[in-house]
Design an enzyme around this catalytic site. Structure first.
Site, PDB file in Angstrom:
ATOM      1  N   THR A  67       0.843  -1.192   0.000  1.00 24.89           N
ATOM      2  CA  THR A  67       0.000   0.000   0.000  1.00 24.89           C
ATOM      3  C   THR A  67       0.878   1.241   0.000  1.00 24.89           C
ATOM      4  O   THR A  67       1.908   1.271   0.669  1.00 24.89           O
ATOM      5  CB  THR A  67      -0.897   0.011   1.247  1.00 24.89           C
ATOM      6  OG1 THR A  67      -1.749  -1.143   1.220  1.00 24.89           O
ATOM      7  CG2 THR A  67      -1.755   1.266   1.319  1.00 24.89           C
TER       8      THR A  67
ATOM      9  N   SER B  77       2.079   5.224  -2.163  1.00 23.40           N
ATOM     10  CA  SER B  77       2.235   5.942  -3.427  1.00 23.40           C
ATOM     11  C   SER B  77       3.108   5.190  -4.424  1.00 23.40           C
ATOM     12  O   SER B  77       2.799   5.163  -5.627  1.00 23.40           O
ATOM     13  CB  SER B  77       2.813   7.337  -3.165  1.00 23.40           C
ATOM     14  OG  SER B  77       4.068   7.242  -2.499  1.00 23.40           O
TER      15      SER B  77
ATOM     16  N   ASP C 261       6.202  -4.071  -2.174  1.00 20.64           N
ATOM     17  CA  ASP C 261       5.694  -2.969  -1.361  1.00 20.64           C
ATOM     18  C   ASP C 261       6.754  -1.878  -1.267  1.00 20.64           C
ATOM     19  O   ASP C 261       7.937  -2.112  -1.531  1.00 20.64           O
ATOM     20  CB  ASP C 261       5.319  -3.469   0.039  1.00 20.64           C
ATOM     21  CG  ASP C 261       4.366  -2.541   0.778  1.00 20.64           C
ATOM     22  OD1 ASP C 261       4.005  -1.479   0.233  1.00 20.64           O
ATOM     23  OD2 ASP C 261       3.976  -2.878   1.917  1.00 20.64           O
TER      24      ASP C 261
ATOM     25  N   ALA D 179       8.401   1.632   1.044  1.00 17.01           N
ATOM     26  CA  ALA D 179       8.900   1.875   2.398  1.00 17.01           C
ATOM     27  C   ALA D 179       9.046   3.374   2.611  1.00 17.01           C
ATOM     28  O   ALA D 179       9.233   4.138   1.662  1.00 17.01           O
ATOM     29  CB  ALA D 179      10.235   1.177   2.620  1.00 17.01           C
ATOM     30  N   ASP D 180       8.954   3.777   3.860  1.00 18.99           N
ATOM     31  CA  ASP D 180       9.207   5.166   4.217  1.00 18.99           C
ATOM     32  C   ASP D 180      10.685   5.399   4.493  1.00 18.99           C
ATOM     33  O   ASP D 180      11.198   6.493   4.289  1.00 18.99           O
ATOM     34  CB  ASP D 180       8.364   5.551   5.437  1.00 18.99           C
ATOM     35  CG  ASP D 180       6.880   5.389   5.160  1.00 18.99           C
ATOM     36  OD1 ASP D 180       6.394   5.995   4.188  1.00 18.99           O
ATOM     37  OD2 ASP D 180       6.217   4.630   5.887  1.00 18.99           O
TER      38      ASP D 180
ATOM     39  N   LYS E 128       7.787   1.380   7.806  1.00 19.48           N
ATOM     40  CA  LYS E 128       6.645   1.412   6.910  1.00 19.48           C
ATOM     41  C   LYS E 128       5.413   1.858   7.686  1.00 19.48           C
ATOM     42  O   LYS E 128       5.441   1.912   8.899  1.00 19.48           O
ATOM     43  CB  LYS E 128       6.404   0.023   6.301  1.00 19.48           C
ATOM     44  CG  LYS E 128       7.502  -0.405   5.332  1.00 19.48           C
ATOM     45  CD  LYS E 128       7.283  -1.795   4.768  1.00 19.48           C
ATOM     46  CE  LYS E 128       5.891  -2.052   4.267  1.00 19.48           C
ATOM     47  NZ  LYS E 128       5.426  -1.015   3.316  1.00 19.48           N
ATOM     48  N   GLY E 129       4.370   2.171   6.949  1.00 17.40           N
ATOM     49  CA  GLY E 129       3.108   2.497   7.601  1.00 17.40           C
ATOM     50  C   GLY E 129       2.657   3.922   7.441  1.00 17.40           C
ATOM     51  O   GLY E 129       1.679   4.338   8.062  1.00 17.40           O
TER      52      GLY E 129
ATOM     53  N   GLU F 283       0.279  -5.127   5.988  1.00 14.10           N
ATOM     54  CA  GLU F 283       1.493  -5.217   5.179  1.00 14.10           C
ATOM     55  C   GLU F 283       2.474  -6.218   5.784  1.00 14.10           C
ATOM     56  O   GLU F 283       3.057  -7.045   5.073  1.00 14.10           O
ATOM     57  CB  GLU F 283       2.153  -3.845   5.063  1.00 14.10           C
ATOM     58  CG  GLU F 283       1.400  -2.876   4.170  1.00 14.10           C
ATOM     59  CD  GLU F 283       1.978  -1.484   4.190  1.00 14.10           C
ATOM     60  OE1 GLU F 283       1.723  -0.734   3.241  1.00 14.10           O
ATOM     61  OE2 GLU F 283       2.684  -1.131   5.166  1.00 14.10           O
TER      62      GLU F 283
END
Length: 219
Positions: free
Chosen positions: A28, A30, A81, A83-84, A94-95, A103
């Site tokens: 999940t 961008s 996926d 990652a931040d 993440k999150g 996730e």
């Protein structure tokens, strides 16, 4: 190149990990949204996709892609996926999109976790990005006090309810010298469903979009 172009570059590079007949886990956020668009265009004949959030499920269906329930699937060969943040040891925060618990579940169910991001997420150490913690609403204040005791400064993310019906606390000020220990410490607080440190389930492959092209790293 702007950030979106770098995200799209990494997302499209992840298509090489998708083979016909697979079940594919999809994250999940961008960068993952660019991956979903690439899937729709590529038309790879997989068995189906396991979504990590309702938002991702809706995006997959909008592309005409078959979505499967995690409980109805067996083996998941690959999970894609974003990652931040990512450190040199493939540990992640993440999150940012609020889907961290699902996730982590889908990532843990997958044999291979391919993480896609622009190269601004490539960090020498985790902790610059606030850590999301998913909390049962009943325990919000209690959990916040416990996070303060371990050095954190939690802020309730306003206007957000997770797909699991919970709230998110975004936490700054934590010590990330040992991410695995911090992940375990936070998850041991009663009322915490999970947190956004991916140290137990690290990425297996990192794909960073950069001005010089895609940087690929394997654990």
């Amino acid at each position: 190149m702007n950030t979106d172009a770098l995200k799209k570059m990494a997302a499209e590079a992840a298509l090489r990990y998708i083979q016909p007949g697979m079940v594919v886990g999809v994250g999940t956020g961008s960068t993952t949204n660019f991956f979903i668009e690439a899937l729709g265009a590529a038309k790879i004949h997989v068995d189906g996709y396991v979504a990590s959030s309702i938002a991702t499920e809706n995006r997959l269906k909008a592309q005409g892609l078959n979505v499967l329930e995690l409980n109805a699937t067996g083996d998941i060969p690959v999970y894609i996926d974003g990652a931040d943040e990512a450190d040199p040891h493939f540990r992640l925060i993440k999150g940012g999109g609020g889907a961290l618990t699902r996730e982590k579940i889908v990532a843990s169910a997958a044999r291979l976790f391919v993480c896609i991001a622009d190269d601004s997420k490539d960090r020498p150490m985790l902790g610059k990005f606030p850590l999301p913690v998913e909390v049962i609403p009943f325990a919000r204040s209690f959990v916040a006090r416990q996070l303060v005791k371990i050095g954190g400064s939690p802020t309730l993310r306003s206007g957000i309810t997770t797909d699991n019906g919970n709230v998110i606390l975004d936490v700054t000020g934590l010590d990330f010298s040992d991410p695995l220990r911090m992940e375990e410490t936070i998850n041991a607080i009663p009322g915490v469903l999970d947190n956004g440190i991916f140290a137990h389930r690290r990425a297996d492959v990192m794909l960073f979009g950069s001005a010089g092209g895609v940087i690929e790293r394997k654990a």
